[in-house]
Design an enzyme around this catalytic site. Structure first.
Site, mmCIF file in Angstrom:
data_model
loop_
_atom_site.group_PDB
_atom_site.id
_atom_site.type_symbol
_atom_site.label_atom_id
_atom_site.label_comp_id
_atom_site.label_asym_id
_atom_site.label_seq_id
_atom_site.Cartn_x
_atom_site.Cartn_y
_atom_site.Cartn_z
ATOM 1 N N THR A 49 -44.229 -6.295 -19.995
ATOM 2 C CA THR A 49 -44.220 -6.748 -21.400
ATOM 3 C C THR A 49 -42.888 -6.416 -22.072
ATOM 4 O OG1 THR A 49 -45.202 -4.691 -22.222
ATOM 5 C CG2 THR A 49 -46.722 -6.477 -21.646
ATOM 6 N N GLY A 50 -41.988 -5.782 -21.335
ATOM 7 C CA GLY A 50 -40.692 -5.391 -21.902
ATOM 8 C C GLY A 50 -39.654 -6.472 -21.711
ATOM 9 N N VAL B 146 -45.295 1.902 -12.523
ATOM 10 C CA VAL B 146 -45.729 3.302 -12.485
ATOM 11 C C VAL B 146 -47.185 3.483 -12.058
ATOM 12 C CG1 VAL B 146 -43.976 4.147 -14.098
ATOM 13 C CG2 VAL B 146 -46.219 3.428 -14.980
ATOM 14 N N TYR C 256 -57.803 -1.496 -23.263
ATOM 15 C CA TYR C 256 -56.736 -0.681 -23.853
ATOM 16 C C TYR C 256 -57.302 0.638 -24.393
ATOM 17 C CZ TYR C 256 -52.691 0.364 -26.900
ATOM 18 O OH TYR C 256 -51.603 0.941 -27.534
ATOM 19 N N TYR D 191 -55.250 18.050 -16.804
ATOM 20 C CA TYR D 191 -54.040 18.580 -16.145
ATOM 21 C C TYR D 191 -53.525 19.818 -16.881
ATOM 22 C CZ TYR D 191 -52.906 15.559 -12.227
ATOM 23 O OH TYR D 191 -52.903 14.961 -11.007
HETATM 24 P P1 NAD Z 1 -44.050 -2.716 -25.302
HETATM 25 O O1 NAD Z 1 -44.945 -3.709 -24.641
HETATM 26 O O2 NAD Z 1 -42.862 -3.210 -26.044
HETATM 27 O O3 NAD Z 1 -43.524 -1.649 -24.249
HETATM 28 C C1 NAD Z 1 -44.274 -1.234 -23.137
HETATM 29 C C2 NAD Z 1 -43.353 -1.145 -21.928
HETATM 30 O O4 NAD Z 1 -44.095 -0.645 -20.803
HETATM 31 C C3 NAD Z 1 -42.812 -2.531 -21.508
HETATM 32 O O5 NAD Z 1 -41.404 -2.477 -21.343
HETATM 33 C C4 NAD Z 1 -43.532 -2.799 -20.185
HETATM 34 O O6 NAD Z 1 -42.780 -3.626 -19.325
HETATM 35 C C5 NAD Z 1 -43.738 -1.386 -19.645
HETATM 36 N N1 NAD Z 1 -44.817 -1.300 -18.661
HETATM 37 C C6 NAD Z 1 -46.099 -1.706 -18.810
HETATM 38 N N2 NAD Z 1 -46.789 -1.471 -17.677
HETATM 39 C C7 NAD Z 1 -45.927 -0.885 -16.804
HETATM 40 C C8 NAD Z 1 -46.049 -0.390 -15.488
HETATM 41 N N3 NAD Z 1 -47.188 -0.470 -14.800
HETATM 42 N N4 NAD Z 1 -44.953 0.154 -14.891
HETATM 43 C C9 NAD Z 1 -43.779 0.251 -15.551
HETATM 44 N N5 NAD Z 1 -43.600 -0.200 -16.813
HETATM 45 C C10 NAD Z 1 -44.668 -0.766 -17.431
HETATM 46 O O7 NAD Z 1 -44.985 -1.839 -26.272
HETATM 47 P P2 NAD Z 1 -44.598 -0.700 -27.324
HETATM 48 O O8 NAD Z 1 -45.050 -1.131 -28.647
HETATM 49 O O9 NAD Z 1 -43.209 -0.257 -27.129
HETATM 50 O O10 NAD Z 1 -45.577 0.468 -26.855
HETATM 51 C C11 NAD Z 1 -45.108 1.561 -26.081
HETATM 52 C C12 NAD Z 1 -46.209 2.603 -25.944
HETATM 53 O O11 NAD Z 1 -46.609 3.062 -27.228
HETATM 54 C C13 NAD Z 1 -47.467 2.096 -25.248
HETATM 55 O O12 NAD Z 1 -47.976 3.110 -24.411
HETATM 56 C C14 NAD Z 1 -48.397 1.812 -26.391
HETATM 57 O O13 NAD Z 1 -49.754 1.935 -26.008
HETATM 58 C C15 NAD Z 1 -48.005 2.898 -27.381
HETATM 59 N N6 NAD Z 1 -48.357 2.507 -28.759
HETATM 60 C C16 NAD Z 1 -47.593 1.623 -29.457
HETATM 61 C C17 NAD Z 1 -47.976 1.255 -30.737
HETATM 62 C C18 NAD Z 1 -47.157 0.320 -31.596
HETATM 63 O O14 NAD Z 1 -47.558 0.054 -32.717
HETATM 64 N N7 NAD Z 1 -46.025 -0.195 -31.168
HETATM 65 C C19 NAD Z 1 -49.149 1.789 -31.291
HETATM 66 C C20 NAD Z 1 -49.909 2.660 -30.543
HETATM 67 C C21 NAD Z 1 -49.501 3.032 -29.270
#
Ligand code: NAD
Ligand code: UDP
Length: 329
Positions: free
Chosen positions: A36-37, A58, A146, A160
């Site tokens: 999703t990046g 990962v 999720y 852990y």
């Molecule tokens: P995002 O989708 O922009 O970033 C997530 C990144 O994780 C992406 O670059 C994606 O390619 C990578 N990724 C996903 N699965 C993967 C895997 N199996 N191996 C390696 N890389 C993987 O989302 P974000 O908004 O930056 O969110 C980042 C984190 O923060 C997440 O864990 C999300 O749950 C958490 N979060 C974000 C928000 C928000 O409002 N943005 C709110 C609550 C929690």
């Protein structure tokens, strides 16, 4: 120099964390599989002498020979539209991805911070949400891949900590926005901004009375850093308690963009869409001496400027990503 490993580094929050830690003088190892990046989010770091990138899923084990001092596990789809389309990857990254990263932290005797979410509170019956609320989550609903992955991730982290003595932190992130979000990821801020750029009406789901509380990325990153450097091992909310209805947000954005010719189209409310969400940040205030500084108007303006500066063909890219090619089975 201390070294931090960031998973999800090509994503929205992960890429800002990489910048922040590099600025503070850390070595940064970034890991991502781009599901999703976006490679553009880390393109500026390519030549950075203290940044190294590993393309890796990962959910598979990862070994790193350089000594790691801190792990930040941020890999996970985060947008409801994304995680609904890749439910199994979402569950795997919260479960197996978290397991692999806890194992890596244990092997390196590193401190690990887990990105959790306000979604662990589900559609909350308590308002605002404080860390001692256990949540109201549907385990078999459209958000469950999720919510339950993140709840499992928290439980695994605590196991852990208590069983293996790993030094852990858990941040519960509330809706965060800013530059480097994906314009077509379906989340409300990029969705509305993309619609404005294309000259379309804004799509408000339901009657728009549901609320969210939006935190600007710079505030979020500062809160995460302070939590990492604290000695507090239980979950901490990081978010901006300035709550707003989605209808009001749509109006604010129309005002800010000057596009008063655009209207609001009401669409059906997705099932299990939380009605109210607002963080109680008393703990973060007390413990970390942290509170958000960027008001919504300023943050939205900066974010809109970023999207507007993207090549125009990206504004038109309405179709969500083709996830299939990123999933290596
Ligand atoms: P995002 O989708 O922009 O970033 C997530 C990144 O994780 C992406 O670059 C994606 O390619 C990578 N990724 C996903 N699965 C993967 C895997 N199996 N191996 C390696 N890389 C993987 O989302 P974000 O908004 O930056 O969110 C980042 C984190 O923060 C997440 O864990 C999300 O749950 C958490 N979060 C974000 C928000 C928000 O409002 N943005 C709110 C609550 C929690
Ligand atoms: N939403 C909306 N129109 C859109 C996108 C989202 O009205 O084009 C609403 C959605 O129903 C939810 C809120 O905005 O009530 C926030 O949605 P988002 O997907 O950003 O994240 P959530 O906080 O629900 O995880």
């Amino acid at each position: 120099m201390e070294r931090v490993l960031i998973t999800g580094v090509a994503g929205f929050i992960g890429s800002h964390l990489a910048d922040y830690f590099l600025d503070k003088g850390f070595d940064v190892v970034g890991v991502d599989n781009f599901i999703t990046g976006n490679p553009r989010n880390i393109a500026h770091l390519k030549e950075h002498p203290r940044f190294r990138f590993i393309e890796h899923d990962v959910t598979r084990p990862l070994e790193v020979s350089d000594k790691i001092d801190y792990v930040l596990h941020f890999a996970s789809p985060a947008s409801p539209e994304d995680y609904r389309r890749i439910p199994i990857q979402t569950l795997k990254v919260g479960a197996m991805g978290a397991h692999n990263m806890l194992g890596l932290a244990k092997a390196h005797k590193a401190r690990i911070l887990m990105a959790s979410t306000s979604e662990v509170y589900g559609d909350p019956e308590v308002h605002p949400q404080s860390e001692d609320y256990w949540g109201h989550v549907n385990p078999v609903g459209p958000r469950s891949m999720y919510d339950e992955a993140k709840r499992f991730q928290e439980a695994l982290t605590v196991a852990y900590r208590d069983f293996h003595g790993v030094d852990t932190r858990i941040v519960r992130i509330f809706n965060t926005y800013g530059p480097r979000m994906r314009l077509n990821d379906g989340r409300v801020v990029p969705n509305f901004m993309g619609q404005i750029l294309r000259g379309e009406n804004l799509t408000v789901y339901g009657d728009g009375s549901q609320t969210r509380s939006f935190c600007y990325i710079d505030d979020q990153v500062e809160g995460i850093y302070r939590l990492l450097m604290s000695d507090y091992k239980n979950p901490v909310n990081i978010g901006n308690p300035d709550e707003v209805s989605i209808l009001e947000l749509a109006r604010e954005l129309l005002e800010l963009s000057g596009r008063k010719d655009l209207q609001i189209d009401f669409k059906p409310l997705p099932k299990d869409d939380p009605k109210r969400r607002c963080p109680d940040i008393s703990l973060a205030r007390r413990l970390l001496d942290w509170e958000p500084r960027v008001d919504r108007k300023t943050g939205l303006r900066k974010t809109f400027e970023y999207f507007r500066s993207l090549p125009q063909e990206e504004w038109d890219r309405k179709t969500p990503k083709d996830f299939e090619k990123y999933i290596k089975r």
